[in-house]
Design an enzyme around this catalytic site. Structure first.
Site, PDB file in Angstrom:
ATOM      1  N   CYS A  64      43.642  27.142  39.726  1.00 38.36           N
ATOM      2  CA  CYS A  64      43.408  26.052  39.074  1.00 38.36           C
ATOM      3  C   CYS A  64      42.524  24.895  39.796  1.00 38.36           C
ATOM      4  CB  CYS A  64      44.729  25.487  38.633  1.00 38.36           C
ATOM      5  SG  CYS A  64      45.908  26.616  38.187  1.00 38.36           S
ATOM      6  N   ARG A  93      37.727  29.117  41.156  1.00 35.81           N
ATOM      7  CA  ARG A  93      39.184  29.074  41.640  1.00 35.81           C
ATOM      8  C   ARG A  93      39.666  30.091  40.716  1.00 35.81           C
ATOM      9  NH1 ARG A  93      40.896  25.405  45.457  1.00 35.81           N
ATOM     10  NH2 ARG A  93      42.978  25.280  44.593  1.00 35.81           N
ATOM     11  N   TRP A 111      44.920  28.232  35.495  1.00 35.49           N
ATOM     12  CA  TRP A 111      44.971  29.854  35.397  1.00 35.49           C
ATOM     13  C   TRP A 111      46.396  30.095  35.105  1.00 35.49           C
ATOM     14  CZ3 TRP A 111      47.874  33.719  38.483  1.00 35.49           C
ATOM     15  CH2 TRP A 111      47.321  34.840  38.412  1.00 35.49           C
ATOM     16  N   ASN A 166      48.830  21.787  39.749  1.00 32.22           N
ATOM     17  CA  ASN A 166      48.673  23.183  40.153  1.00 32.22           C
ATOM     18  C   ASN A 166      49.740  23.383  40.756  1.00 32.22           C
ATOM     19  OD1 ASN A 166      45.966  22.956  39.407  1.00 32.22           O
ATOM     20  ND2 ASN A 166      44.944  22.570  41.311  1.00 32.22           N
ATOM     21  N   GLY A 167      50.165  24.705  40.769  1.00 32.16           N
ATOM     22  CA  GLY A 167      51.441  25.116  41.396  1.00 32.16           C
ATOM     23  C   GLY A 167      52.611  25.677  40.388  1.00 32.16           C
ATOM     24  N   GLU A 216      38.784  48.051  51.490  1.00 31.34           N
ATOM     25  CA  GLU A 216      37.978  46.788  51.386  1.00 31.34           C
ATOM     26  C   GLU A 216      37.101  47.347  50.230  1.00 31.34           C
ATOM     27  OE1 GLU A 216      36.458  42.937  50.877  1.00 31.34           O
ATOM     28  OE2 GLU A 216      38.505  43.889  51.288  1.00 31.34           O
ATOM     29  N   LYS A 269      36.858  45.948  46.503  1.00 31.01           N
ATOM     30  CA  LYS A 269      35.579  45.078  45.710  1.00 31.01           C
ATOM     31  C   LYS A 269      35.233  45.802  44.259  1.00 31.01           C
ATOM     32  CE  LYS A 269      35.042  41.845  48.158  1.00 31.01           C
ATOM     33  NZ  LYS A 269      36.559  41.979  48.322  1.00 31.01           N
ATOM     34  N   GLU A 326      37.883  44.518  41.796  1.00 27.34           N
ATOM     35  CA  GLU A 326      37.821  43.183  41.402  1.00 27.34           C
ATOM     36  C   GLU A 326      36.543  43.078  40.542  1.00 27.34           C
ATOM     37  OE1 GLU A 326      39.158  40.727  45.532  1.00 27.34           O
ATOM     38  OE2 GLU A 326      37.407  41.648  45.488  1.00 27.34           O
ATOM     39  N   HIS A 374      47.762  65.954  50.765  1.00 30.97           N
ATOM     40  CA  HIS A 374      49.098  65.642  50.466  1.00 30.97           C
ATOM     41  C   HIS A 374      49.168  65.014  49.350  1.00 30.97           C
ATOM     42  CE1 HIS A 374      50.403  66.566  54.571  1.00 30.97           C
ATOM     43  NE2 HIS A 374      49.050  66.098  55.065  1.00 30.97           N
ATOM     44  N   LYS A 401      40.158  32.310  43.057  1.00 30.93           N
ATOM     45  CA  LYS A 401      39.515  32.510  44.615  1.00 30.93           C
ATOM     46  C   LYS A 401      40.863  31.952  45.419  1.00 30.93           C
ATOM     47  CE  LYS A 401      36.186  32.606  47.467  1.00 30.93           C
ATOM     48  NZ  LYS A 401      35.829  33.800  47.805  1.00 30.93           N
TER      49      LYS A 401
END
Length: 608
Positions: free
Chosen positions: A2, A27, A74, A100-101, A481, A485, A488, A504, A603
């Protein structure tokens, strides 16, 4: 998550609020809105979707007024919708709030307010705030906000305006970031510095439980017991242009190309030939380092993957036990922490809620905390015992790139600093690694020149629905990583596996045409990885291999190969990850995805 913006001044607030919100799009959000006071009346315009939708709505229904608040939401409580978008008003329409929160006790508050006759129109937790403020309002909005906040449990940054006191903006923060911008005869609140940087470079960094009261005459900071607070002004030195695309199609590509400079900047004055490692103002002593018997590295997402590399490096160079934990899991498993424990916290924004909670848990048990962050003045940087900044500059794209590589650099510097103080490496060994580190910026540039191989491979496989990344040792950390990516930015289902785990279970998923990215850069594990690659190619996998220059036999085992310049094995993740970032980018572009603002992602994750 947010974004909050607020403005008090002489100019029309609408355009300033929208501009500020545009600087906070990184964000992550799913709706946006503004509330502006005009003629002692609050007017609200808000809508689901991108900020452009709000701009279109405001062009049809322009708002006048010189004081207002804005928000990009968000969703946490209630689906993305016009109704659930912020700002939210009190029942009588005299109070408007952005938040926000997460309000943890909102259900109880909502039930209590309902019993008092209040009606709710949204599904959000936020709507209890303006209703609560209205309940406590007796002619003083500051007093009402303070009383309402005293009843709230959770994390929040809150901005409040009241039509009965039309020249005043009140704000408060706890666990969610909020700054105050100090302009000439105009003042701002915002979730992050880029929102105000076109107007001022002077800001206040609010701490938890600090209130701010803004009028046309200035800014007053108050503690929760109503005492006035004096605070130093923080002057921003980086350029507003650093947050622009600079000719690239996307921020992500710009930030990938900024990595050679970011890597160099993070090492500058800290890594110098023939001189001891210096880590800014880190005050941990040689004796304290020797007394540490356990290290935790705690982080989320990309920063967590940097921490896994850190574990390999610290254990190898310092010979100390290291655990890497996902921050959201850490404090709920009753970890073993005492005064001989060191925690290394990694957070790009310095505001990650789960990471911040882990930091506080560690300090409550007597551990020392070193913070690795990109944002000066962030909550993590202020609460840790020591802080080491990654001088990556502003990172706007939601998918982290240059923040990750600079976090890796800090892991190497901390490892060498500890090895230097615990005498686990000779000076010659330390100097050799340092000298190799100083070559990384130039070698990172070389990696950026290998786009053709990546573009061609991306064009062949971008329609696939799943991918696998393989690696052993430190390569496995990088594979994780690389896989993240791809997930995402391209929304392809992707998984990373240790090469030795293929047999396995994972190999059951390999069939004709399966896409595999195989990392084989570690000297001691190279032949084992070649064997793993052959296991998947014989089952029809299409493999892009990564290895160090000189390992030309890799070409016989894979469809395409990308070579990494020679450097000490432990430093290779800095170079290997760059083409993986580029690969994810090219796949996303081929698919037509929103590269800088992937769906459902934010973000800065400031809620647990």
């Amino acid at each position: 998550m947010c974004g909050i913006v607020g403005f008090v001044g002489k100019k029309q607030a609408s355009s300033i609020l929208v501009e500020g919100l545009s600087k906070l799009e990184y964000r992550g959000y799913d709706s946006a809105g503004v509330a502006i006071i005009d003629n002692d009346h609050i007017n609200v315009v808000k809508c689901k979707g991108r900020l452009k939708n709000l701009e279109n709505k405001l062009s049809e229904h322009p708002l006048k007024g010189i004081l207002g608040i804005g928000h990009t939401r968000w969703a946490t409580h209630g689906k993305p919708s016009d109704l659930n978008a912020h700002p939210h008003n009190s029942q009588d329409g005299t109070i408007s709030v952005v938040h926000n929160g997460i309000i943890e006790n909102y259900v109880q508050l909502r039930e209590w307010l309902t019993s008092k006759g209040y009606k709710f129109v949204s599904e959000t937790d936020t709507e209890v705030i303006p209703q609560l403020i209205e309940y406590f309002y007796k002619g003083d909005i500051v007093e009402a906000v303070m009383r309402a906040i005293s009843k709230i449990k959770g994390s929040y940054a809150v901005g409040v305006i009241c039509s009965k006191e039309p020249g005043k903006l009140v704000a408060v923060r706890k666990d969610s970031p909020l700054i105050v911008g100090l302009g000439k005869d105009e003042y701002y609140i915002a979730s992050d510095i880029p929102a105000v940087l076109n107007h001022t470079r002077d800001i206040y960094l609010l701490n938890d439980n600090e209130f701010v009261v803004i009028t046309k005459d200035g800014v007053k900071l108050l503690s929760e017991d109503k005492k006035e607070i004096k605070k130093d002004v923080y002057h921003v030195t980086w350029s507003a242009n650093a947050a622009e695309k600079g000719g690239f199609d996307h921020f992500m590509m710009k930030e990938i190309h900024e990595q050679p400079k970011a890597i160099k900047d993070t090492m500058t004055s800290r890594i110098m030939p023939g001189k001891p490692i210096t880590l800014d103002d880190i005050k941990i002593t040689k004796e304290q380092i020797k007394n540490i018997d356990k290290i935790y590295i705690v982080a989320c997402g990309t920063a967590y993957h940097a921490g896994i590399v850190g574990k390999y490096v610290i254990e190898k160079l310092v010979r100390m036990p290291v655990e890497v934990d996902i921050a959201s899991e850490f404090r709920y498993r009753n970890p073993i922490i005492d005064e001989r424990t060191l925690m290394i916290i990694i957070s790009q924004s310095g505001e990650t809620a789960d990471t911040l909670a882990a930091l506080r848990e560690a300090k409550a048990h007597g551990a020392r905390v070193i913070a690795v962050t990109n944002v000066a003045g962030s909550t993590v940087s202020r609460e840790a015992d020591d802080v080491l900044y990654t001088w990556a500059g502003p990172e706007i794209a939601v998918a982290s790139t240059k923040a990750y590589t600079t976090q890796l650099i800090t892991m190497y510097m901390i490892a060498l600093f500890f090895a230097q103080n615990r005498n686990t490496l000779s000076q010659e060994e330390i100097e050799a690694i340092k000298n190799d580190m100083l070559t990384l910026p130039e070698k990172a540039k070389q990696m950026l020149e290998q786009k053709e191989v990546l573009q061609k491979f991306a064009s062949r496989i971008y329609m696939h629905k799943e991918m696998f990344f393989l690696g052993r040792g430190i390569d496995y950390a990088v594979a994780m990583e690389g896989s993240l990516k791809v997930k995402e930015v391209s929304y392809i289902h992707s998984e990373a596996y240790a090469g030795g785990e293929l047999k396995h279970g994972t190999i059951a998923l390999i069939e004709d045409g399966t896409v595999v990215i195989a990392l084989a850069t570690q000297t001691s594990l190279y032949q084992k990885m070649i064997s793993n690659i052959r296991e998947v190619t014989t089952r029809g996998a299409r493999v892009l291999g990564f290895t160090v220059e000189g390992n030309i036999d890799m070409e016989k085992a894979v469809d395409s190969v990308l070579y990494v310049p020679k450097v000490n094995d432990i430093l290779l993740p800095v170079l290997t990850v760059i083409p993986l970032q580029l690969l994810a980018y090219y796949i996303a572009v081929q698919k037509g995805c929103d590269v800088d603002k992937p769906r459902n992602l934010a973000k800065s994750v400031t809620v647990e």
